[in-house]
Design an enzyme around this catalytic site. Structure first.
Site, PDB file in Angstrom:
ATOM      1  N   HIS A   1      11.538  -3.012  10.449  1.00  0.00           N
ATOM      2  CA  HIS A   1      11.233  -1.870   9.620  1.00  0.00           C
ATOM      3  C   HIS A   1      12.468  -1.182   8.814  1.00  0.00           C
ATOM      4  O   HIS A   1      12.180  -0.897   7.704  1.00  0.00           O
ATOM      5  CB  HIS A   1      10.301  -0.566  10.305  1.00  0.00           C
TER       6      HIS A   1
ATOM      7  N   ASP B   1       4.572  -6.670   4.195  1.00  0.00           N
ATOM      8  CA  ASP B   1       3.978  -7.167   5.689  1.00  0.00           C
ATOM      9  C   ASP B   1       5.244  -7.859   6.187  1.00  0.00           C
ATOM     10  O   ASP B   1       5.960  -8.557   5.228  1.00  0.00           O
ATOM     11  CB  ASP B   1       2.998  -7.761   5.474  1.00  0.00           C
TER      12      ASP B   1
ATOM     13  N   THR C   1      -3.718   4.293   7.745  1.00  0.00           N
ATOM     14  CA  THR C   1      -4.508   5.309   8.669  1.00  0.00           C
ATOM     15  C   THR C   1      -4.655   4.428   9.929  1.00  0.00           C
ATOM     16  O   THR C   1      -4.922   5.195  10.803  1.00  0.00           O
ATOM     17  CB  THR C   1      -5.869   5.600   8.000  1.00  0.00           C
ATOM     18  N   GLU C   2      -4.589   3.186   9.766  1.00  0.00           N
ATOM     19  CA  GLU C   2      -4.856   2.443  11.036  1.00  0.00           C
ATOM     20  C   GLU C   2      -3.623   2.064  12.062  1.00  0.00           C
ATOM     21  O   GLU C   2      -3.534   1.745  13.084  1.00  0.00           O
ATOM     22  CB  GLU C   2      -5.258   0.833  10.864  1.00  0.00           C
TER      23      GLU C   2
ATOM     24  N   ARG D   1      -5.057 -10.718   3.105  1.00  0.00           N
ATOM     25  CA  ARG D   1      -6.121  -9.963   3.057  1.00  0.00           C
ATOM     26  C   ARG D   1      -5.680  -8.509   2.459  1.00  0.00           C
ATOM     27  O   ARG D   1      -4.675  -8.494   2.166  1.00  0.00           O
ATOM     28  CB  ARG D   1      -6.974  -9.620   4.354  1.00  0.00           C
ATOM     29  N   ILE D   2      -6.641  -7.651   2.205  1.00  0.00           N
ATOM     30  CA  ILE D   2      -6.381  -6.403   1.446  1.00  0.00           C
ATOM     31  C   ILE D   2      -6.220  -5.076   2.229  1.00  0.00           C
ATOM     32  O   ILE D   2      -5.562  -4.206   2.084  1.00  0.00           O
ATOM     33  CB  ILE D   2      -7.517  -6.095   0.443  1.00  0.00           C
TER      34      ILE D   2
ATOM     35  N   TRP E   1      10.016 -10.632  11.045  1.00  0.00           N
ATOM     36  CA  TRP E   1      11.452 -10.703  10.670  1.00  0.00           C
ATOM     37  C   TRP E   1      12.287 -10.423  11.750  1.00  0.00           C
ATOM     38  O   TRP E   1      13.270 -11.311  12.042  1.00  0.00           O
ATOM     39  CB  TRP E   1      11.639  -9.817   9.535  1.00  0.00           C
TER      40      TRP E   1
ATOM     41  N   LEU F   1      10.232   5.259 -13.580  1.00  0.00           N
ATOM     42  CA  LEU F   1       9.218   4.538 -12.574  1.00  0.00           C
ATOM     43  C   LEU F   1       8.804   5.559 -11.614  1.00  0.00           C
ATOM     44  O   LEU F   1       9.451   6.519 -11.087  1.00  0.00           O
ATOM     45  CB  LEU F   1      10.046   3.420 -11.709  1.00  0.00           C
TER      46      LEU F   1
HETATM   47  C1  FPP Z   1       3.813  -4.123   8.314  1.00  0.00           C
HETATM   48  O1  FPP Z   1       4.830  -5.066   8.917  1.00  0.00           O
HETATM   49  C2  FPP Z   1       4.823  -2.995   7.843  1.00  0.00           C
HETATM   50  C3  FPP Z   1       4.658  -1.685   8.226  1.00  0.00           C
HETATM   51  C4  FPP Z   1       3.374  -1.189   8.833  1.00  0.00           C
HETATM   52  C5  FPP Z   1       5.389  -0.695   7.812  1.00  0.00           C
HETATM   53  C6  FPP Z   1       6.277  -1.017   6.362  1.00  0.00           C
HETATM   54  C7  FPP Z   1       7.283   0.187   6.246  1.00  0.00           C
HETATM   55  C8  FPP Z   1       8.398  -0.354   5.619  1.00  0.00           C
HETATM   56  C9  FPP Z   1       8.700  -1.455   5.000  1.00  0.00           C
HETATM   57  C10 FPP Z   1       9.348   0.666   5.456  1.00  0.00           C
HETATM   58  C11 FPP Z   1       8.960   1.810   4.427  1.00  0.00           C
HETATM   59  C12 FPP Z   1      10.026   2.459   3.967  1.00  0.00           C
HETATM   60  C13 FPP Z   1       9.849   3.924   3.783  1.00  0.00           C
HETATM   61  C14 FPP Z   1      11.036   4.620   2.987  1.00  0.00           C
HETATM   62  C15 FPP Z   1       8.616   4.628   4.179  1.00  0.00           C
HETATM   63  P1  FPP Z   1       4.496  -5.664  10.478  1.00  0.00           P
HETATM   64  O2  FPP Z   1       5.120  -4.504  11.212  1.00  0.00           O
HETATM   65  O3  FPP Z   1       2.800  -5.454  10.638  1.00  0.00           O
HETATM   66  O4  FPP Z   1       5.171  -6.856  10.716  1.00  0.00           O
HETATM   67  P2  FPP Z   1       4.451  -8.042  11.371  1.00  0.00           P
HETATM   68  O5  FPP Z   1       2.986  -8.275  11.141  1.00  0.00           O
HETATM   69  O6  FPP Z   1       5.286  -9.229  11.039  1.00  0.00           O
HETATM   70  O7  FPP Z   1       4.347  -7.638  12.846  1.00  0.00           O
END
Ligand code: FPP
Length: 266
Positions: A53, A36, A82-83, A214-215, A41, A147
């Site tokens: 991302h 998260d 899914t959300e 939270r989960i 960032w 892994l």
């Molecule tokens: C939550 O941060 C993050 C996500 C919903 C996407 C997570 C995906 C990645 C870290 C990349 C995954 C890589 C692969 C190869 C599938 P947010 O966008 O909710 O952050 P915020 O809460 O600061 O807005």
């Protein structure tokens, strides 16, 4: 000339770093991470959310290699829930392209590192190019026995439980199983982590970055006894040192599974 002042944002150092990581100590076999803070960032840098991302994907590469080298057996990463379909279409499209870019550039290294890729989630609802990327990656790494890098992609734990209940009900309906034969193992077998060996299905350590505690519909059944670790570090800033700090915190926790330790029984 206009001078712009960009305030230096605090980059969080590993929390609980007062605990020393012991490379020979108890290592969680299965670590699950709620990644998260990508959006924040990016916002801190006045970049679009998707830049967060993209950087988050680089963190996935680093943490995969680090966890593998430490000897972790399963790393489950919550990549898309899914959300998450509720996000703007541009962001969803970007997130669906990420696995394609990730595997395009990273599969050779995953093979060299002996990492096996797995995906759990409602894969059939992903765009075709995303499905193809994950299917190819699973196929190309299927003989690796290091892994297990397990992506939760279009995953939601309540939906997973509903699916398991339906599958089990069908077995009962068709007389393949009696209702009173259903036990915890039956349920665990039908959850999306059912492909893992029984002793690796439940994460011992769950990490969530970005300060949220939270989960969020992640592995609700599987984390009954998991140790939870929350860090303020945003996912793109999370590195090997943060991972070791999380494991160090895990190593000093007193896991009792509802019972007592030998010391406490005296
Ligand atoms: C939550 O941060 C993050 C996500 C919903 C996407 C997570 C995906 C990645 C870290 C990349 C995954 C890589 C692969 C190869 C599938 P947010 O966008 O909710 O952050 P915020 O809460 O600061 O807005």
């Amino acid at each position: 000339m206009v001078l712009r002042f960009f305030p230096q944002k605090e980059k969080y150092t590993p929390d609980e770093s007062q605990f020393e990581f012991d490379p020979d100590g108890n290592l969680p076999k299965h670590i699950a991470i709620i990644m998260d803070g990508n959006g924040r960032w990016a916002k801190n840098r006045r970049l679009p959310r998707v830049a967060g991302h993209k950087e988050g994907m680089e963190t996935v590469k680093k943490i995969t290699k680090h966890a593998n080298r430490l000897g972790v057996k399963v790393l489950t990463l919550y990549a898309f829930s899914t959300e998450n379909w509720k996000r703007p279409a541009d962001e969803v499209n970007f997130l669906m392209q990420l696995p394609v870019d990730f595997f395009d550039t990273f599969v050779p290294e995953l093979i060299a590192e002996n990492v096996q890729v797995k995906v759990m989630g409602y894969e059939e609802y992903l765009p075709e190019h995303t499905q193809k990327a994950v299917e190819d990656a699973m196929e190309q790494t299927k003989d690796n026995d290091g892994l297990i890098l397990n992506f939760a992609l279009n995953y939601g734990s309540r939906a997973e439980i509903v699916s398991a209940v339906r599958e089990i009900s069908k077995l009962v309906e068709t007389d393949q199983l009696a209702a009173d034969q259903i036990d915890e193992k039956t349920i665990a077998d039908h959850l999306m982590t059912g492909f893992l060996p029984a002793d690796l299905r439940d994460p011992e350590l769950v990490i969530r970055t970005s300060g949220e505690e939270r989960i969020s519909n992640f592995l609700l059944w599987q984390l009954a006894y998991s140790e939870l670790y929350f860090t303020k570090a945003l996912w793109p800033d999370f590195d090997g040192e943060h991972l070791e700090a999380a494991i160090a915190a895990f190593q000093q926790r007193n896991r009792r599974f509802g019972g007592l330790n030998e010391e406490e029984k005296k």
